[in-house]
Write a protein that holds these residues in place. Structure first.
Motif, mmCIF file in Angstrom:
data_model
loop_
_atom_site.group_PDB
_atom_site.id
_atom_site.type_symbol
_atom_site.label_atom_id
_atom_site.label_comp_id
_atom_site.label_asym_id
_atom_site.label_seq_id
_atom_site.Cartn_x
_atom_site.Cartn_y
_atom_site.Cartn_z
ATOM 1 N N TYR A 85 33.509 90.142 29.773
ATOM 2 C CA TYR A 85 32.547 91.149 29.322
ATOM 3 C C TYR A 85 31.756 91.751 30.485
ATOM 4 O O TYR A 85 30.743 92.417 30.272
ATOM 5 N N ASP A 86 32.230 91.513 31.709
ATOM 6 C CA ASP A 86 31.521 92.005 32.888
ATOM 7 C C ASP A 86 31.261 93.502 32.851
ATOM 8 O O ASP A 86 30.197 93.969 33.261
ATOM 9 N N SER A 93 23.639 86.629 20.779
ATOM 10 C CA SER A 93 25.082 86.385 20.891
ATOM 11 C C SER A 93 25.702 87.249 21.974
ATOM 12 O O SER A 93 26.541 86.785 22.763
ATOM 13 N N TRP A 94 25.292 88.515 22.035
ATOM 14 C CA TRP A 94 25.825 89.411 23.070
ATOM 15 C C TRP A 94 25.360 88.978 24.454
ATOM 16 O O TRP A 94 26.124 89.035 25.422
ATOM 17 N N PHE A 95 24.102 88.511 24.543
ATOM 18 C CA PHE A 95 23.592 87.995 25.810
ATOM 19 C C PHE A 95 24.481 86.861 26.310
ATOM 20 O O PHE A 95 24.835 86.797 27.496
ATOM 21 N N SER A 122 20.163 93.260 24.833
ATOM 22 C CA SER A 122 20.215 91.797 24.871
ATOM 23 C C SER A 122 19.521 91.159 26.071
ATOM 24 O O SER A 122 19.329 89.939 26.086
ATOM 25 N N ARG A 123 19.128 91.929 27.067
ATOM 26 C CA ARG A 123 18.610 91.331 28.297
ATOM 27 C C ARG A 123 17.399 90.429 28.050
ATOM 28 O O ARG A 123 17.260 89.380 28.674
ATOM 29 N N ASP A 124 16.514 90.841 27.168
ATOM 30 C CA ASP A 124 15.312 90.048 26.902
ATOM 31 C C ASP A 124 15.389 89.291 25.576
ATOM 32 O O ASP A 124 14.382 88.865 25.027
ATOM 33 N N SER A 126 19.247 91.409 13.713
ATOM 34 C CA SER A 126 19.294 92.127 14.989
ATOM 35 C C SER A 126 19.148 91.171 16.169
ATOM 36 O O SER A 126 19.906 91.252 17.154
ATOM 37 N N LEU A 127 18.195 90.262 16.069
ATOM 38 C CA LEU A 127 17.945 89.314 17.161
ATOM 39 C C LEU A 127 19.138 88.400 17.390
ATOM 40 O O LEU A 127 19.527 88.148 18.542
ATOM 41 N N SER A 128 19.742 87.893 16.326
ATOM 42 C CA SER A 128 20.901 87.010 16.463
ATOM 43 C C SER A 128 22.050 87.720 17.160
ATOM 44 O O SER A 128 22.730 87.145 18.015
#
Length: 236
Positions: free
Chosen positions: A207-208, A197-199, A215-217, A191-193
């Motif tokens: 991707y705007d 990656s999305w961040f 993903s923000r944090d 999940s974290l990875s």
């Protein structure tokens, strides 16, 4: 194994399961131990001769000096520093014996600078709590469920748990604990990875218009996962 630690260990695992932002349950334990030790050292313990001898000899790391200052108990800090400075002064001068006094003085100061009374106390008790967690996993079916509900274990505490279990538990119990902890880790790192990656993708103009999702944090969460989060404030 200290049976006195079964309650705080159970409470930390329950807190992490109920509030995933608490993170690693062993980090929760670390923070509670740290709070207790700072309260103790700035309280009545600073007047106990045997403890003052230890703090004089070991001193404190920069982090714990700063946290002690942050509590603004200046008389307590002054009394600790008064006798600790006397020890530093003695080491600065070097031993009153023949030989290379300069080298002896530098080595003594270096050893003094590498110790911390609070860190030592926390690490000793946390090691005992790690042993308690392994014992509870082996002896308490409810604790097995609690371990499986942990949001994750930070890498340092995961290694500490697994290394203790590999040395102290029988082979069958060790394999069971390893597999249970690994499942927690595998689920979280997947999940974290994905979040990290999305961040990173969100900094690509293509991707705007896409949402951030979770993903923000993700970057600070990844740091906590990799190195632990003893300074986090949201788990008391």
């Amino acid at each position: 194994m200290d049976m006195n630690f079964t309650i705080p260990v159970n409470e930390a695992f329950e807190a992490s399961a109920a509030k995933p932002e608490c993170g690693c349950p062993f980090c929760v334990l670390y923070r509670r131990l740290e709070e207790d030790e700072l309260d103790i050292i700035l309280g009545a313990s600073m007047m106990e001769p045997d403890i003052r001898m230890k703090t004089n000899e070991e001193g404190f790391c920069h982090t714990h000096f700063e946290k002690m200052l942050g509590r603004r108990r200046m008389l307590g800090m002054g009394l600790i520093l008064e006798s600790h400075l006397a020890e530093v002064k003695k080491k600065l001068r070097g031993p009153a014996v023949l030989g290379d006094r300069r080298a002896s003085a530098i080595n003594a100061l270096r050893r003094l600078g590498s110790d911390c009374y609070v860190c030592g106390r926390i690490n000793k008790n946390l090691a005992a709590m790690t042993a308690t967690a392994a014992y509870l996993f082996e002896s308490d079916s409810e604790f097995k469920k609690k371990l499986g509900r942990a949001p994750y274990f930070c890498i340092p505490h995961y290694l500490a748990l697994i290394e203790y279990a590999s040395k102290k538990m029988n082979k069958r119990a060790y394999h069971e604990l390893y597999d249970a902890a690994y499942l927690v880790m595998e689920k979280y790192i997947d999940s974290l990875s994905g979040d990290v990656s999305w961040f990173c993708k969100k900094f690509d103009y293509r991707y705007d218009e896409e949402p951030w999702y979770n993903s923000r944090d993700s970057v600070p969460r990844a740091v906590k996962f990799l190195s632990g989060s003893p300074d986090e404030e949201n788990t008391k």
